[in-house]
Design a protein around this motif. Structure first.
Motif, PDB file in Angstrom:
ATOM      1  N   THR A 207       0.829  -1.209   0.191  1.00 32.32           N
ATOM      2  CA  THR A 207       0.201   0.041   0.121  1.00 32.32           C
ATOM      3  C   THR A 207       0.893   1.342   0.130  1.00 32.32           C
ATOM      4  N   ASP A 208       0.204   2.341  -0.688  1.00 30.94           N
ATOM      5  CA  ASP A 208       0.800   3.690  -0.354  1.00 30.94           C
ATOM      6  C   ASP A 208       0.523   3.996   1.041  1.00 30.94           C
ATOM      7  N   VAL A 209       1.369   4.367   1.599  1.00 34.76           N
ATOM      8  CA  VAL A 209       1.063   4.823   3.120  1.00 34.76           C
ATOM      9  C   VAL A 209       0.224   5.969   3.402  1.00 34.76           C
ATOM     10  N   GLU A 210       0.354   6.829   2.533  1.00 35.41           N
ATOM     11  CA  GLU A 210      -0.626   7.876   2.620  1.00 35.41           C
ATOM     12  C   GLU A 210      -2.152   7.739   2.200  1.00 35.41           C
ATOM     13  N   GLU A 211      -2.306   6.792   1.239  1.00 29.95           N
ATOM     14  CA  GLU A 211      -3.615   6.263   0.940  1.00 29.95           C
ATOM     15  C   GLU A 211      -4.322   5.424   2.212  1.00 29.95           C
ATOM     16  N   LEU A 212      -3.269   4.563   2.617  1.00 28.37           N
ATOM     17  CA  LEU A 212      -3.643   4.041   3.971  1.00 28.37           C
ATOM     18  C   LEU A 212      -4.144   4.670   5.048  1.00 28.37           C
ATOM     19  N   ARG A 213      -3.690   5.903   5.251  1.00 24.36           N
ATOM     20  CA  ARG A 213      -4.038   6.667   6.275  1.00 24.36           C
ATOM     21  C   ARG A 213      -5.437   7.259   5.938  1.00 24.36           C
ATOM     22  N   GLU A 214      -5.498   7.691   4.545  1.00 28.19           N
ATOM     23  CA  GLU A 214      -6.744   8.251   4.147  1.00 28.19           C
ATOM     24  C   GLU A 214      -7.875   7.578   3.915  1.00 28.19           C
ATOM     25  N   LYS A 215      -7.767   6.367   3.395  1.00 23.07           N
ATOM     26  CA  LYS A 215      -8.881   5.457   2.845  1.00 23.07           C
ATOM     27  C   LYS A 215      -9.202   4.413   4.023  1.00 23.07           C
ATOM     28  N   GLU A 216      -8.335   3.997   4.887  1.00 17.86           N
ATOM     29  CA  GLU A 216      -8.342   3.102   5.968  1.00 17.86           C
ATOM     30  C   GLU A 216      -8.291   3.767   7.615  1.00 17.86           C
ATOM     31  N   THR A 217      -7.849   5.046   7.374  1.00 15.48           N
ATOM     32  CA  THR A 217      -7.436   5.682   8.655  1.00 15.48           C
ATOM     33  C   THR A 217      -6.510   4.806   9.562  1.00 15.48           C
ATOM     34  N   LYS A 218      -5.518   4.118   8.980  1.00 14.84           N
ATOM     35  CA  LYS A 218      -4.672   3.335   9.673  1.00 14.84           C
ATOM     36  C   LYS A 218      -3.278   3.511   9.391  1.00 14.84           C
ATOM     37  N   VAL A 221       1.634   0.897  11.430  1.00 11.73           N
ATOM     38  CA  VAL A 221       1.746  -0.241  12.657  1.00 11.73           C
ATOM     39  C   VAL A 221       0.474  -0.723  12.536  1.00 11.73           C
ATOM     40  N   ASP A 222      -0.687  -0.092  12.537  1.00 13.88           N
ATOM     41  CA  ASP A 222      -1.915  -0.795  12.768  1.00 13.88           C
ATOM     42  C   ASP A 222      -2.188  -1.852  11.521  1.00 13.88           C
ATOM     43  N   LYS A 223      -1.775  -1.620  10.589  1.00 11.98           N
ATOM     44  CA  LYS A 223      -1.620  -2.735   9.543  1.00 11.98           C
ATOM     45  C   LYS A 223      -0.940  -3.874   9.801  1.00 11.98           C
ATOM     46  N   TYR A 224       0.346  -3.616  10.326  1.00  6.42           N
ATOM     47  CA  TYR A 224       1.169  -4.650  10.682  1.00  6.42           C
ATOM     48  C   TYR A 224       0.460  -5.422  11.789  1.00  6.42           C
ATOM     49  N   ARG A 225      -0.016  -5.016  12.755  1.00 10.96           N
ATOM     50  CA  ARG A 225      -1.012  -5.442  13.835  1.00 10.96           C
ATOM     51  C   ARG A 225      -2.003  -6.510  13.154  1.00 10.96           C
ATOM     52  N   GLU A 226      -2.656  -5.651  12.198  1.00  8.64           N
ATOM     53  CA  GLU A 226      -3.830  -6.577  11.574  1.00  8.64           C
ATOM     54  C   GLU A 226      -3.264  -7.846  10.840  1.00  8.64           C
ATOM     55  N   ILE A 227      -2.433  -7.529  10.137  1.00 12.36           N
ATOM     56  CA  ILE A 227      -1.826  -8.802   9.162  1.00 12.36           C
ATOM     57  C   ILE A 227      -1.217  -9.786  10.006  1.00 12.36           C
ATOM     58  N   TYR A 228      -0.418  -9.491  10.863  1.00 16.94           N
ATOM     59  CA  TYR A 228       0.224 -10.478  11.574  1.00 16.94           C
ATOM     60  C   TYR A 228      -0.190 -10.707  13.109  1.00 16.94           C
ATOM     61  N   SER A 229      -1.447 -10.367  13.264  1.00 14.63           N
ATOM     62  CA  SER A 229      -2.087 -10.822  14.690  1.00 14.63           C
ATOM     63  C   SER A 229      -1.972 -12.116  14.919  1.00 14.63           C
ATOM     64  N   GLY A 230      -1.274 -12.629  16.089  1.00  9.53           N
ATOM     65  CA  GLY A 230      -1.201 -13.830  16.444  1.00  9.53           C
ATOM     66  C   GLY A 230       0.266 -14.610  16.029  1.00  9.53           C
ATOM     67  N   GLU A 231       0.944 -13.780  15.330  1.00 15.10           N
ATOM     68  CA  GLU A 231       2.258 -14.326  14.710  1.00 15.10           C
ATOM     69  C   GLU A 231       3.341 -14.110  15.508  1.00 15.10           C
TER      70      GLU A 231
END
Length: 233
Positions: A207-218, A221-231
């Protein structure tokens, strides 16, 4: 310089370290290559730098297939130490001067000063943080079009990290790109503009980092936790 990885695959016996990856690295960007240990980050960097050969797929530099000529446009700093312990920092500079036509000795001396290092220092006497700084300095001193830094912040204390990141940004190639692999996701949040998340040799998300912030408000670090939760990182 634009670098494309098309269906890139690397296998070690029965293990697939990188599995049919398709990625494009555009000039003018700083990329974060993220993921837990064993996700394929280092293997991908080694293939792009030409230190290991893929089993399938291809790497293109401005549309041309990877050869010994365009491999020279890539400067790679691996996680592991790659200098002999008996060497001094001056010996390292002489080695790079001999082997890399794009090595800028004047720039290297400037970076040493910024990182509070001296040429007479011996590799075996350097702390892990000092060695990490020296690896960054010698890699950035190559006028390469693509800089690959594998876990460059390892061993560097908290107070020095901001300065190191500013140095990386300040000396990034204008007509190329920088790719930073790191577990310290928070440290890269304000630095990178594109994030690539790997898992088990594949691209889990990019992802483009700015788009991640704008579209998902994340944040990344938030995305990392979401993807690798439990790993395990």
């Amino acid at each position: 310089m634009k670098v494309q990885c098309n269906n890139l695959t690397k296998r070690y016996y029965t293990k697939t370290a990188v599995d049919h990856i398709n990625l494009t690295f555009e000039p003018g960007h700083i990329y974060a290559l993220l993921g837990p240990n064993g996700s394929g980050k280092s293997t991908l960097m080694k293939m792009i730098s030409g230190l290991t050969t893929q089993n399938d797929g291809e790497i293109l530099f401005d549309g041309e297939k990877q050869t010994w000529r365009n491999k020279g446009d890539v400067a790679y700093a691996p996680t592991e130490a790659f200098f002999f312990s008996y060497m001094t920092i001056k010996n390292v500079a002489e080695y790079y001067d001999d082997f890399f036509a794009d090595f800028d000795r004047t720039l290297f001396q400037k970076l040493l000063q910024e990182m509070d290092l001296r040429e007479e220092m011996k590799i075996k006497s350097l702390s892990s943080g000092m060695l990490a700084k020296m690896k960054i300095a010698v890699t950035l001193s190559r006028r390469a079009k693509m800089i690959l830094l594998d876990e460059p912040l390892n061993g560097i204390d908290l107070m020095s990290r901001d300065a190191i990141i500013k140095t990386i940004i300040g000396y990034a190639p204008e007509d190329g790109c920088v790719v930073i692999s790191s577990h310290m996701v928070e440290e890269l949040e304000k630095t990178v503009d594109y994030a690539i998340f790997m898992r088990e040799g594949s691209i889990a998300y990019e992802t483009d980092v700015e788009e991640l912030r704008e579209k998902e408000t994340k944040s990344i670090v938030d995305k990392y936790r979401e993807i690798y939760s439990g790993e395990v990182a």
